[in-house]
Motif scaffolding. Structure first.
Motif, PDB file in Angstrom:
ATOM      1  N   CYS A 175     114.806  43.489  21.104  1.00  0.00           N
ATOM      2  CA  CYS A 175     113.480  43.138  20.560  1.00  0.00           C
ATOM      3  C   CYS A 175     112.779  43.970  19.983  1.00  0.00           C
ATOM      4  O   CYS A 175     112.080  45.003  19.576  1.00  0.00           O
ATOM      5  N   ASP A 216     118.723  36.136  19.265  1.00  0.00           N
ATOM      6  CA  ASP A 216     117.949  36.004  19.807  1.00  0.00           C
ATOM      7  C   ASP A 216     118.264  36.516  21.263  1.00  0.00           C
ATOM      8  O   ASP A 216     118.888  36.259  22.162  1.00  0.00           O
ATOM      9  N   THR A 234     116.523  36.026  23.769  1.00  0.00           N
ATOM     10  CA  THR A 234     116.672  35.046  25.178  1.00  0.00           C
ATOM     11  C   THR A 234     117.976  34.038  25.526  1.00  0.00           C
ATOM     12  O   THR A 234     118.140  32.955  26.349  1.00  0.00           O
ATOM     13  N   ARG A 237     107.973  32.960  26.782  1.00  0.00           N
ATOM     14  CA  ARG A 237     108.584  33.546  26.297  1.00  0.00           C
ATOM     15  C   ARG A 237     109.173  35.403  26.854  1.00  0.00           C
ATOM     16  O   ARG A 237     110.281  35.771  27.408  1.00  0.00           O
ATOM     17  N   GLN A 238     108.132  35.893  27.420  1.00  0.00           N
ATOM     18  CA  GLN A 238     108.591  36.782  28.146  1.00  0.00           C
ATOM     19  C   GLN A 238     109.605  37.272  29.196  1.00  0.00           C
ATOM     20  O   GLN A 238     110.492  37.657  29.742  1.00  0.00           O
ATOM     21  N   ALA A 255     111.412  34.257  29.994  1.00  0.00           N
ATOM     22  CA  ALA A 255     112.269  33.633  30.000  1.00  0.00           C
ATOM     23  C   ALA A 255     112.897  35.248  29.322  1.00  0.00           C
ATOM     24  O   ALA A 255     114.720  35.146  29.151  1.00  0.00           O
ATOM     25  N   LEU A 256     112.572  36.314  28.500  1.00  0.00           N
ATOM     26  CA  LEU A 256     113.358  37.141  28.210  1.00  0.00           C
ATOM     27  C   LEU A 256     113.821  37.957  29.500  1.00  0.00           C
ATOM     28  O   LEU A 256     114.554  37.901  29.776  1.00  0.00           O
TER      29      LEU A 256
END
Length: 446
Positions: free
Chosen positions: A262, A312, A314, A361-362, A364-365
């Motif tokens: 990111c 991405d 993830t 999402r955090q 998942a990262l």
């Protein structure tokens, strides 16, 4: 917000009214159309002083809009028609001038009324009357609103005040107040910070060192980047002191393989490359358009990443070559609630339902990138949020599912211990609100 109409530069009173007109357009775009403030500001054809005034008026109005809207509702005999969004925004700009700036009241009222032209000219008497009445009753009007609730007093949405109260029962009001104080312009100096400060002093630019970040310098006044000594030559970058802590926590060494997930806009990536010139740093960014910003940053600084990847984070199977990383920086997308002092539009653009989605999402990262770390490697999790739901709760949940992972967040003279990491609250040691947690993978079995 629609297409912008370019106008010829104006002078004197006309210029003052044009600045108010553009400020109200930007404020309306944020409050009613969900624009980011920086994208809504139209500087075309304005001189430096008017550009600075436009920025100040629009930013301040957006910062205090929750409070100012309550004041405006009290002042109006009846609500404005729903279609009059730009008129409401102009009234808010006028109220902001009278309540939060040192602009003389007669000048503020005159220039604000003068911004009404064409089909809006009918409202001149209304705007003049509302602003003059507020000018006479200012302290009483503000006190009435401030006494209703902390959310109105500090100009924050109710949900965010509640979340901060739950997360920081002893500090929540200080966090709110810090978010309303305009921040310094903070730079990262490449090379000798003392020499750069001496150069600033010689140029008549007041600045000071931030103790928590070795390369950080805070300027007392906002300057366009083009006016910063050494910016074009790559001697400095604009970066908050809290963001500058990331490189020291990742602590890459020459020869190591590092992932910056990111990565946009590229400030932390550039710092990692400066920290360990011999490291192979791979930057991943999901938004293709933001890769151009990363390249611009690196070109100005004369740096080159090992690779810039559009992908991405993830879903690493689509871009990872299978070689593990020694260090990983997860600069996770977040609510931005730690940088409201820089971006007050966050108060209006974020919704309570955003937080669970961001936290998912955090998490998942972390789950996707952890397997890319070599045994004994380090992963640094970072956000510019002050919400525990995005910080300690995300990292704690990850650790519960990865029993081999070890917390390695160091003791430091910045921030405070918070779960597996450290939390910096807005304004502490001159920095933005940030969260950092360092995790280390177990060594390979012998």
């Amino acid at each position: 917000m629609g297409a912008r109409t370019r106008k010829a530069p104006r002078t004197g009173a006309d210029a003052g009214s044009e600045v108010r007109r553009r400020a109200s357009a930007a404020v309306s775009a944020v409050l009613h159309e969900g624009w980011r403030l920086e994208a809504a500001l139209d500087y075309e054809g304005l001189g430096q002083a008017d550009r600075a005034l436009l920025r100040e008026l629009a930013t301040g109005t957006v910062r205090w809009a929750v409070r100012l809207r309550a004041v405006l509702d009290d002042l109006l005999d009846r609500s404005l028609p729903r279609k009059e969004k730009r008129l409401e925004a102009l009234l808010l700009v006028g109220l902001h001038q009278l309540s939060h700036t040192g602009i003389p009241p007669y000048a503020a009222v005159s220039a604000t009324v003068g911004a009404l032209t064409g089909k809006q000219a009918w409202a001149r008497r209304l705007v003049n009357g509302v602003l003059r009445r507020f000018g006479r009753e200012r302290d009483d009007r503000l006190a009435r609103v401030d006494n209703r609730s902390p959310a109105l007093r500090h100009a924050y949405p109710d949900w965010l005040v509640e979340a901060l109260g739950a997360g920081y029962p002893e500090n929540w009001e200080a966090v709110l107040a810090a978010g309303n104080r305009p921040p310094p312009l903070t730079l990262r100096v490449r090379g000798d910070r003392s020499a750069y400060l001496e150069g600033l002093a010689a140029a008549g630019i007041p600045g000071s060192a931030l103790d928590a970040a070795p390369g950080a310098v805070a300027l007392e006044e906002f300057l366009p980047v083009g006016a910063l000594p050494g910016f074009a030559e790559g001697r400095v970058s604009v970066q908050d002191g809290a963001a500058q802590l990331a490189a020291a926590l990742v602590a890459p060494r020459p020869g190591e393989r590092v992932l910056d997930a990111c990565s946009a806009p590229g400030g932390k990536l550039a710092h990692l490359l400066d920290w360990a010139p011999g490291a192979e740093v791979v930057a991943v960014e999901a938004e293709a358009g933001r890769l151009a910003r990363i390249r611009e940053t690196l070109d100005r600084l004369g740096l080159e990443a090992g690779a810039l990847v559009h992908g991405d984070a993830t879903a690493p199977a689509a871009w990872w070559d299978g070689r593990p990383f020694d260090r990983i920086l997860v600069d996770a997308p977040c609510s931005g609630t730690g940088v409201i002092r820089r971006h007050p539009d966050i108060k209006h653009l974020r919704r309570p339902e955003d937080i669970p989605a961001l936290a998912a999402r955090q998490g998942a990262l972390l789950e996707a990138l952890w397997p890319l770390l070599r045994p004994g490697g380090r992963l640094v999790y970072a956000t510019c949020s002050v919400l525990p739901a995005e910080n300690r709760e995300v990292v704690t949940a990850f650790l519960e599912g990865e029993p081999g992972a070890r917390t390695a967040t160091p003791e430091a003279d910045w921030g405070r211990p918070d779960g597996p990491g450290r939390q910096i609250l807005p304004g502490e040691q001159g920095m933005d609100g940030f969260y950092y947690a360092c995790l280390e993978a177990p060594e390979a079995a012998a």
